[in-house]
Design an enzyme around this catalytic site. Structure first.
Site, PDB file in Angstrom:
ATOM      1  N   ARG A   1       7.084  20.216  18.226  1.00 42.76           N
ATOM      2  CA  ARG A   1       8.337  20.430  18.963  1.00 42.76           C
ATOM      3  C   ARG A   1       8.304  19.847  20.381  1.00 42.76           C
ATOM      4  NH1 ARG A   1       7.000  25.218  16.685  1.00 42.76           N
ATOM      5  NH2 ARG A   1       6.597  26.234  18.698  1.00 42.76           N
TER       6      ARG A   1
ATOM      7  N   LYS B   1      11.936  -4.822  -3.648  1.00 47.30           N
ATOM      8  CA  LYS B   1      12.621  -5.694  -4.606  1.00 47.30           C
ATOM      9  C   LYS B   1      13.543  -4.893  -5.514  1.00 47.30           C
ATOM     10  CE  LYS B   1      12.096  -8.648  -8.577  1.00 47.30           C
ATOM     11  NZ  LYS B   1      11.267  -9.417  -9.507  1.00 47.30           N
TER      12      LYS B   1
ATOM     13  N   ASP C   1       3.085  -0.079  -1.684  1.00 48.99           N
ATOM     14  CA  ASP C   1       3.046  -1.525  -1.995  1.00 48.99           C
ATOM     15  C   ASP C   1       3.385  -1.808  -3.456  1.00 48.99           C
ATOM     16  OD1 ASP C   1       1.992  -2.073   0.665  1.00 48.99           O
ATOM     17  OD2 ASP C   1       0.079  -1.331  -0.095  1.00 48.99           O
TER      18      ASP C   1
ATOM     19  N   GLY D   1       6.238  -1.964   4.631  1.00 47.09           N
ATOM     20  CA  GLY D   1       6.737  -3.328   4.687  1.00 47.09           C
ATOM     21  C   GLY D   1       7.335  -3.729   3.361  1.00 47.09           C
ATOM     22  N   HIS D   2       8.619  -4.095   3.365  1.00 43.36           N
ATOM     23  CA  HIS D   2       9.281  -4.566   2.154  1.00 43.36           C
ATOM     24  C   HIS D   2       9.394  -6.079   2.218  1.00 43.36           C
ATOM     25  CE1 HIS D   2      10.019  -0.649   0.757  1.00 43.36           C
ATOM     26  NE2 HIS D   2      11.087  -0.376   1.462  1.00 43.36           N
TER      27      HIS D   2
ATOM     28  N   LYS E   1       8.781  -1.643  -4.179  1.00 46.10           N
ATOM     29  CA  LYS E   1      10.018  -0.863  -4.072  1.00 46.10           C
ATOM     30  C   LYS E   1      11.148  -1.688  -3.471  1.00 46.10           C
ATOM     31  CE  LYS E   1       7.845   2.205  -1.602  1.00 46.10           C
ATOM     32  NZ  LYS E   1       6.472   1.689  -1.821  1.00 46.10           N
TER      33      LYS E   1
ATOM     34  N   GLY F   1      -1.334  -7.255   6.785  1.00 44.50           N
ATOM     35  CA  GLY F   1      -2.039  -8.450   6.330  1.00 44.50           C
ATOM     36  C   GLY F   1      -3.404  -8.149   5.746  1.00 44.50           C
ATOM     37  N   ARG F   2      -3.771  -6.858   5.691  1.00 43.66           N
ATOM     38  CA  ARG F   2      -5.093  -6.485   5.175  1.00 43.66           C
ATOM     39  C   ARG F   2      -5.174  -6.716   3.668  1.00 43.66           C
ATOM     40  NH1 ARG F   2      -6.117  -0.482   7.536  1.00 43.66           N
ATOM     41  NH2 ARG F   2      -3.980  -0.250   6.782  1.00 43.66           N
ATOM     42  N   PRO F   3      -6.328  -7.186   3.164  1.00 39.29           N
ATOM     43  CA  PRO F   3      -6.482  -7.298   1.714  1.00 39.29           C
ATOM     44  C   PRO F   3      -6.439  -5.917   1.083  1.00 39.29           C
ATOM     45  CG  PRO F   3      -8.575  -7.721   2.827  1.00 39.29           C
ATOM     46  CD  PRO F   3      -7.527  -7.650   3.882  1.00 39.29           C
TER      47      PRO F   3
END
Length: 431
Positions: A144, A18, A13, A40-41, A16, A303-305
């Protein structure tokens, strides 16, 4: 012509997406080499927000190629959804702009079900998985018994592999007390359909990238998560299931180590972490809440703080070592404006002793209490500033002190969410 790796230098977080988006202007190809849609970007271009979880951030640049390497675990449902969303916004006009490795392992429905069931069964010992099946997919890869994208493109092979794997998955879920709907015929039908959607993008990525290099193309390798979440070098077991460090960039796409010329680490001006695990500089007071609120510290994927804290120089110095960083891009410097003082963790107090390097034992780290160096803060807003000389003297002093403590130059600063709110002090592609 240099090829650049961008990695998270903290717990993920870091911003990266941006920085990759900014540097894509100077690259021909952007490559994702590990992780999955647990990353998530969030990109903001001209005030318009785009969140991508699987497709490389460089896709928003017309004419650039984006590659998903063999080291990525691939959720075709998410991929198809992101492709459709991008096309609806005219951001993917040419399908040849996007290439996916035939050897990337596929996240199947049972991987997600097992991930969630295991986390629920752990109770207080949860590691904070996103529940997207990342870990179980990597587990099947190492054992495998995984399915790869090439398996989705052959209906008979897909049916055989699902038939082989599904009974053991059902058995594990039953032991965990979970009873999800895992209908063999429905899975084969759906993933055959997804295979048809993915087929136009699938290729031998190693060969594709080799030819790109032969043709003088510049590569930008885009990491996911962060160094402190690396399965080998992070705060194990509170880590992800892949190698997030720069050394994995070439392994995850089928190139050799000489393909990398420059490693850029991304770090916030403070620090954050999602999920469980040691975090010595964490702030559990109103200062931490203030950082969370001003910085908008809520996960792009979950969405977690996020947990928040001051910058940890020991952790950042460790990240510089294990990645071989040439430079650091510091994000969210603007968030620190208005704090009377800003702090940097410069040591850990553990069992009565002060350590000046990050310990390799995570249990020691769990007991560590941060020792801080305090610097005067600044009140000036930074969002409209576009050069180093425009920054307030105290903000410049803070950045310089981080450079001294870490031993790596800060080559870029982000002072806002938009692509344009960036001060690039050194271009890695011209270093």
């Amino acid at each position: 012509m240099p090829n650049v790796v961008v990695v998270g230098a903290q717990w993920g977080d870091e911003g990266k997406g941006k920085i990759v988006d900014l540097l894509t202007e100077h690259a021909d190809v952007v490559v994702r080499f590990q992780g999955g849609n647990n990353a998530g970007h969030t990109l903001v271009v001209n005030g318009e927000k785009t969140v991508l979880h699987l497709i490389p951030a460089g896709i928003l640049h017309p004419g650039k190629s984006c590659v998903i390497g063999n080291g990525v675990v691939f959720d075709p449902e998410v991929f198809v959804m992101e492709v459709d969303r991008l096309k609806s916004r005219n951001a993917l006009a040419d399908d040849s702009q996007l290439v996916v490795s035939l050897d990337a392992h596929v996240i199947m429905p049972w991987h997600k079900a097992i991930d969630i069931a295991r986390e629920q069964a752990m109770g207080a010992g949860k590691i904070g998985t996103t529940g997207r099946g990342i870990g179980p997919t990597y587990e099947d890869k190492v054992a495998r018994r995984g399915l790869r994208i090439r398996d989705l493109l052959d209906a008979a092979r897909l049916e055989r592999k699902v038939k082989e794997r599904l009974p053991a998955a059902r058995e594990e879920l039953s032991r965990l007390g979970a009873t999800p709907e895992l209908d063999e015929a429905a899975i084969v039908a759906r993933y055959s359909e997804l295979g048809r959607r993915v087929a136009r993008y699938a290729a031998d990525v190693s060969l594709w990238l080799h030819r790109a290099l032969q043709n003088g193309k510049q590569l930008l390798f885009e990491g996911a998560q962060g160094t402190m979440l690396d399965v080998d070098h992070g705060t194990y077991p509170f880590v992800t299931s892949s190698n997030t460090v720069a050394g994995n960039a070439v392994v995850g796409c089928g190139l050799g180590p000489t393909a990398v010329d420059y490693v850029l680490g991304i770090s916030k001006a403070y620090s954050t972490r999602v999920g469980g695990g040691p975090y010595p500089s964490e702030l559990k007071d109103e200062t931490g809440e203030r950082l969370r609120k001003i910085g908008g510290e809520f996960g792009a994927t979950t969405g977690r703080p996020r947990r928040t804290g001051w910058l940890d120089a020991l952790a950042l110095r460790y990240a510089a070592r294990v990645n071989g960083l040439h430079g650091i891009a510091m994000t969210k410097l603007d968030v620190l404006a208005g704090f009377e003082t800003v702090k940097i963790a410069v040591g850990y107090r553990v069992d009565g002793k002060v350590l000046d390097e990050m310990p390799s034992d995570p249990e020691l780290l769990e007991r560590a209490e941060a020792v801080y160096e305090e610097l005067p803060g600044w009140t000036e807003k930074l969002e409209d500033l576009r050069s180093w000389d425009d920054l307030p003297p105290r903000a410049r002093a803070y950045v310089k002190r981080v450079e001294q403590l870490v031993g790596v130059p800060v080559v870029g600063l982000s002072v806002g969410a938009d692509r344009g709110q960036t001060i690039l002090l050194e271009n890695p592609f011209r270093a």
